[in-house]
Design a protein around this motif. Structure first.
Motif, PDB file in Angstrom:
ATOM      1  N   GLY A 171       2.989   0.820  -6.333  1.00  0.00           N
ATOM      2  CA  GLY A 171       3.752   1.918  -5.756  1.00  0.00           C
ATOM      3  C   GLY A 171       2.872   2.713  -4.813  1.00  0.00           C
ATOM      4  O   GLY A 171       2.666   3.904  -4.993  1.00  0.00           O
ATOM      5  N   ALA A 172       2.360   2.037  -3.802  1.00  0.00           N
ATOM      6  CA  ALA A 172       1.318   2.592  -2.933  1.00  0.00           C
ATOM      7  C   ALA A 172       1.585   4.039  -2.532  1.00  0.00           C
ATOM      8  O   ALA A 172       2.667   4.386  -2.100  1.00  0.00           O
ATOM      9  N   ALA A 173       0.577   4.857  -2.700  1.00  0.00           N
ATOM     10  CA  ALA A 173       0.671   6.247  -2.271  1.00  0.00           C
ATOM     11  C   ALA A 173       0.551   6.294  -0.759  1.00  0.00           C
ATOM     12  O   ALA A 173      -0.034   5.421  -0.144  1.00  0.00           O
ATOM     13  N   ARG A 174       1.127   7.322  -0.161  1.00  0.00           N
ATOM     14  CA  ARG A 174       1.002   7.460   1.289  1.00  0.00           C
ATOM     15  C   ARG A 174      -0.410   7.900   1.650  1.00  0.00           C
ATOM     16  O   ARG A 174      -1.164   8.362   0.825  1.00  0.00           O
ATOM     17  N   ALA A 184     -10.096  -3.198  10.201  1.00  0.00           N
ATOM     18  CA  ALA A 184     -10.382  -2.069   9.302  1.00  0.00           C
ATOM     19  C   ALA A 184      -9.093  -1.399   8.838  1.00  0.00           C
ATOM     20  O   ALA A 184      -8.049  -1.491   9.486  1.00  0.00           O
ATOM     21  N   THR A 185      -9.202  -0.724   7.724  1.00  0.00           N
ATOM     22  CA  THR A 185      -8.029  -0.060   7.147  1.00  0.00           C
ATOM     23  C   THR A 185      -7.445   0.966   8.110  1.00  0.00           C
ATOM     24  O   THR A 185      -8.189   1.713   8.759  1.00  0.00           O
ATOM     25  N   ARG A 232      -5.537  -2.912   3.142  1.00  0.00           N
ATOM     26  CA  ARG A 232      -4.165  -2.456   2.909  1.00  0.00           C
ATOM     27  C   ARG A 232      -4.065  -1.313   1.910  1.00  0.00           C
ATOM     28  O   ARG A 232      -3.018  -0.713   1.751  1.00  0.00           O
ATOM     29  N   TYR A 233      -5.152  -1.011   1.239  1.00  0.00           N
ATOM     30  CA  TYR A 233      -5.148   0.059   0.248  1.00  0.00           C
ATOM     31  C   TYR A 233      -5.090   1.419   0.963  1.00  0.00           C
ATOM     32  O   TYR A 233      -5.749   1.604   1.978  1.00  0.00           O
ATOM     33  N   PRO A 234      -4.327   2.366   0.433  1.00  0.00           N
ATOM     34  CA  PRO A 234      -4.239   3.693   1.075  1.00  0.00           C
ATOM     35  C   PRO A 234      -5.448   4.558   0.723  1.00  0.00           C
ATOM     36  O   PRO A 234      -5.361   5.473  -0.085  1.00  0.00           O
TER      37      PRO A 234
END
Ligand SMILES: [Zn+2]
Length: 291
Positions: free
Chosen positions: A22-25, A115-116, A214-216
């Motif tokens: 449920g990825a955080a913004r 990069a992210t 892809r991690y926030p």
């Protein structure tokens, strides 16, 4: 001139990961999930100059569809001739992976490609560099990460950990790539097959660190993750004393942005102090007691 004997190399692949369901913004405080599964396996694999050892340690968070057996068989399938062997087993407060650098000044490069998007590019590099810097001289050791700039070449062992083979390009690189299997980051290293003479350690030859873009990330989480992976690149394993160390596994790897006492003890055990710690002052006590 006699040809130099090619040293036997052993490749070790290390993976540590966290899934964010449920990825955080962006910028949101992401509560890391609880760690559910940990797995470690090792294989004897044929190499150009003799047998090599491929090691994998993986961790997955609660709720992730982690399947250690599937990962193990995929790694085996990707490395023809691989024979499963028991992984080394150690237990202590801090845990060493049995490897260290001969020269404690370790050069590294940053590969910005992919990069992210969670952080401005300058911020991401700044946080990563800060993570490396906090290991430099930590605990009074001679360890230092020497940042050499950006490179267009990605890390040598990026991509799917299951498909990575023991290739080395001679550069220590931190870069970005999507990692399948819900893993957030990993460190790969090449080490010597023989021990460094007079020590119980194998010699680190090269490392690469891969982070999933892809991690926030927040700045602190990226710095903590980079700190943890750079710790692996120095030869530190996952601590048994957790939480409380940067080298704790899984979600606990995302807490600290600086090495903690247990991490420093590990670093000192591997590299010693420079200069050596002063001896305690001799207590001034009378040599002879009289009535
Ligand atoms: Zn780790």
């Amino acid at each position: 001139m006699a040809p130099a004997r090619r040293p036997l190399l052993a490749a070790a692949l290390f993976a540590a990961a966290v899934l964010l369901p449920g990825a955080a913004r962006h910028g949101g405080a992401a509560a890391p999930p609880a760690v559910l599964a940990q797995a470690r396996f090792a294989f004897l694999v044929p190499g150009p100059g003799g047998p090599l050892i491929l090691e994998v340690a993986a961790v997955a968070p609660a709720g992730a569809p982690a399947d250690a057996a599937a990962l193990a068989s995929a790694i085996r399938a990707a490395n023809p001739g691989a024979v499963p062997i028991p992984p080394r087993f150690v237990s202590a407060a801090y845990v060493l992976d049995g490897v260290r650098w001969r020269d404690p000044v370790v050069p590294w490069y940053y590969a910005p490609a992919g990069a992210t998007p969670s952080l401005p590019p300058g911020d991401a590099l700044e946080r990563i560099r800060r993570a490396a810097e906090t290991w430099s001289g930590a605990g009074g050791t001679p360890v230092r990460f020497d940042y050499r700039g950006e490179t267009a070449d990605g890390p040598g062992c990026r991509g799917d950990p299951a498909a990575i083979t023991y290739t080395a390009d001679g550069l220590n690189v931190l870069g970005w790539d999507a990692i399948p299997g819900n893993y957030l980051g990993y460190t790969c290293w090449m080490r010597s097959a023989p021990l460094v003479e007079g020590t119980p350690y194998f010699e680190l030859i090269e490392f690469d660190i891969v982070l999933d873009p892809r991690y926030p990330y927040t700045g602190d989480i990226l710095q903590a993750l980079a700190l943890h992976e750079f710790g692996h690149a120095l030869g530190l394993g996952h601590s048994d004393r957790c939480p409380g160390a940067a080298m704790c596994a899984g979600e606990l790897a995302l807490i600290f942005t600086e090495p903690q006492p247990d991490d420093l003890a590990a670093l000192i055990a591997l590299y010693g102090r420079r200069p050596p710690p002063p001896l305690p002052r001799r207590a001034l006590v009378p040599a002879i007691a009289r009535d």
